[in-house]
Enzyme design. Structure first.
Site, PDB file in Angstrom:
ATOM      1  N   TYR A   5       0.807  -1.209   0.000  1.00  0.00           N
ATOM      2  CA  TYR A   5       0.000   0.000   0.000  1.00  0.00           C
ATOM      3  C   TYR A   5       0.852   1.276   0.000  1.00  0.00           C
ATOM      4  O   TYR A   5       0.370   2.346   0.383  1.00  0.00           O
ATOM      5  CB  TYR A   5      -0.934   0.003   1.217  1.00  0.00           C
ATOM      6  N   THR A  93      18.492  20.025  22.251  1.00  0.00           N
ATOM      7  CA  THR A  93      18.199  18.706  22.784  1.00  0.00           C
ATOM      8  C   THR A  93      17.644  17.849  21.648  1.00  0.00           C
ATOM      9  O   THR A  93      17.283  18.366  20.580  1.00  0.00           O
ATOM     10  CB  THR A  93      17.200  18.777  23.946  1.00  0.00           C
ATOM     11  N   SER A  94      17.593  16.552  21.876  1.00  0.00           N
ATOM     12  CA  SER A  94      17.192  15.625  20.808  1.00  0.00           C
ATOM     13  C   SER A  94      15.859  15.996  20.184  1.00  0.00           C
ATOM     14  O   SER A  94      15.678  15.954  18.960  1.00  0.00           O
ATOM     15  CB  SER A  94      17.123  14.194  21.354  1.00  0.00           C
ATOM     16  N   HIS A 141     -33.057   3.457   5.707  1.00  0.00           N
ATOM     17  CA  HIS A 141     -33.066   2.124   6.327  1.00  0.00           C
ATOM     18  C   HIS A 141     -32.859   1.030   5.281  1.00  0.00           C
ATOM     19  O   HIS A 141     -33.215  -0.127   5.503  1.00  0.00           O
ATOM     20  CB  HIS A 141     -34.383   1.872   7.078  1.00  0.00           C
ATOM     21  N   SER A 262     -13.018 -14.663  -8.869  1.00  0.00           N
ATOM     22  CA  SER A 262     -13.069 -15.760  -7.912  1.00  0.00           C
ATOM     23  C   SER A 262     -12.267 -16.930  -8.444  1.00  0.00           C
ATOM     24  O   SER A 262     -12.282 -17.220  -9.648  1.00  0.00           O
ATOM     25  CB  SER A 262     -14.525 -16.201  -7.675  1.00  0.00           C
ATOM     26  N   VAL A 308       4.973   4.839  19.419  1.00  0.00           N
ATOM     27  CA  VAL A 308       3.670   4.950  18.761  1.00  0.00           C
ATOM     28  C   VAL A 308       3.806   5.676  17.436  1.00  0.00           C
ATOM     29  O   VAL A 308       3.272   5.246  16.403  1.00  0.00           O
ATOM     30  CB  VAL A 308       2.672   5.692  19.671  1.00  0.00           C
ATOM     31  N   GLU A 309       4.531   6.782  17.443  1.00  0.00           N
ATOM     32  CA  GLU A 309       4.640   7.617  16.245  1.00  0.00           C
ATOM     33  C   GLU A 309       5.458   6.963  15.141  1.00  0.00           C
ATOM     34  O   GLU A 309       5.282   7.277  13.958  1.00  0.00           O
ATOM     35  CB  GLU A 309       5.220   8.983  16.626  1.00  0.00           C
ATOM     36  N   ARG A 310       6.329   6.024  15.520  1.00  0.00           N
ATOM     37  CA  ARG A 310       7.069   5.280  14.505  1.00  0.00           C
ATOM     38  C   ARG A 310       6.119   4.423  13.660  1.00  0.00           C
ATOM     39  O   ARG A 310       6.425   4.077  12.516  1.00  0.00           O
ATOM     40  CB  ARG A 310       8.139   4.404  15.147  1.00  0.00           C
TER      41      ARG A 310
END
Length: 442
Positions: A5, A93-94, A141, A262, A308-310
């Site tokens: 993807y 800083t980093s 519906h 299919s 998380v951000e990685r």
């Protein structure tokens, strides 16, 4: 990152090389800023800007020992320089480097997403104009309601995606911020002007205030904007999947020459792209929750957000980019069957005109309650006839409902045959489509 993807246009912003390249841009911008402030000599600044580079293999080797990716990166950069390397990362800083660099990656990636959205909107607009007056049944519906046009459906999708575009443009400003504020954000080791110079050089806005990190509500706003966009796109994909159902068959995805539906049933033509889009949208939305949970860091910072951000930043952008391009392809190539739409519109024997009759009777001094009874009892007869397999239309093309209404003495006492037949005019339901389109596509 799932290679399946990943489109190159987006993928290039999230490679390991792209990450370190963004870091180096920040460090060079800081070097130039210190030079402008008089700290770093011109000769040293020129050497750093011209010669500083990194080696990914070397960074990996160093990190195995240091267990610190930024230190490993800086050591690799120092390998490419001489004594002037002492100025690299001075007073920083980093997170000054990382967060400002990630802002560059997010900004550039969001530009791609915004262009994707604009392309999708153009396709939706083109198809809406094409089918502005293509009649079909509206459903609530999942049950037939009243006549609408497929163009109106497409206009609604367009308008919703346009709102998402506005969200993305707004969030661009939210995420395009940098910081060079030092270890606790107090700017004790570097002047405010340094941050302003760095951000100006990189095309970012300085965060008005930061601690050791850019505040993660900004990232959460981004991921929520992508999640909301995904929800709108899934809405479109789900509708297309319904329209392609054999029993409906009002439109379908373009079936490529040589495509197979299919492994077992050669006749199958499945809405696989729309189903794929649905799944991708689920993944995109899943990134919003951890992004919001990243907002609550301990005090001036911790690194619970980092892992998380990685995941969520590269995957969120890459998946959204792929999904939007796939959806645009589905829309632009969508095969529409107006004849089947009309067939389905007539499927319930004219019941779609019930409200029109209902609204005529109060004009003839019939109470709403009595009018509803007259209209509904004739409608219920149609349902019974359809259950017994009676054709929805007779040989003359008259619907079951029209036949019932023309035979109802109470109704005929109030409405003439001509007045009843006029209630079965499709043009009544399309009379304001042009005005609606003027509002949407102004």
């Amino acid at each position: 990152m799932v290679e399946r993807y990943a489109r190159e246009e987006m993928k290039k912003h999230w490679t390991i090389e792209a990450k370190y390249d963004a870091w180096l841009k920040v460090e060079k911008a800081a070097t130039k800023a210190w030079n402008k402030l008089g700290l770093i000599p011109d000769a040293d600044c020129e050497k750093i800007v011209k010669n500083a580079k990194f080696n990914i293999e070397r960074i990996d080797e160093i990190e195995k020992v240091t267990r610190h990716d930024v230190i490993a990166f800086l050591t690799s950069v120092a390998d490419s320089l001489g004594e002037e390397s002492r100025w690299v990362h001075y007073g920083m800083t980093s997170s000054d480097c990382i967060d400002t660099a990630v802002a560059l990656q997010m900004r550039d990636s969001l530009h791609v997403i915004i262009e994707d959205v604009k392309t999708l909107m153009e396709s939706l607009k083109t198809r809406a104009m094409e089918h502005k007056m293509t009649l079909m049944v509206g459903r609530s519906h999942g049950i037939h309601g009243e006549p609408i046009t497929f163009g109106l459906v497409l206009a609604i999708w367009y308008e919703e995606i346009k709102r998402n575009l506005k969200n993305l443009e707004n969030v661009m400003e939210v995420i395009s911020v940098g910081q060079i504020s030092g270890a606790m954000g107090n700017m004790a080791h570097s002047p405010i002007e340094l941050e302003e110079y760095v951000c100006a050089d990189l095309g970012l806005t300085p965060a008005p205030v930061s601690n050791q990190v850019i505040q993660r509500d900004r990232y959460a706003a981004l991921m929520n904007a992508l999640a909301l966009l995904a929800s709108s796109c899934e809405k479109i994909a789900v509708a297309i999947r319904h329209y392609q159902r054999t029993e409906v068959y009002e439109c379908e995805e373009f079936f490529e020459k040589g495509q197979k539906g299919s492994s077992a049933m050669p006749h199958k033509r499945n809405p696989v792209l729309s189903e794929n889009i649905t799944g991708l949208c689920r993944m995109i939305r899943s990134y919003a929750i951890p992004a919001m949970e990243n907002v609550a860091l301990w005090h001036e910072r911790d690194i619970s957000h980092s892992s998380v951000e990685r995941f969520i930043l590269p995957d969120g952008f890459i998946t959204t980019d792929f999904m939007l391009n796939r959806l645009n392809s589905v829309i632009s190539k969508l095969v529409v069957y107006p004849e089947n739409m009309m067939r389905n519109l007539n499927l319930t024997g004219g019941l779609v005109f019930s409200q029109r009759i209902l609204l005529e009777l109060p004009l003839k001094n019939v109470s709403r309650e009595d009018a509803y009874k007259i209209v509904q009892r004739n409608a219920m007869k149609v349902w019974e006839d359809l259950q017994q397999g009676k054709p929805a239309l007779n040989a003359e093309g008259e619907s079951l409902y029209l036949q019932n209404l023309l035979s109802d003495e109470d109704l005929r006492a109030k409405l003439s045959e001509t007045e009843i037949r006029e209630c079965f005019d499709y043009a009544y339901y399309t009379k304001n489509i042009d005005k609606i389109f003027q509002r949407v596509f102004k």
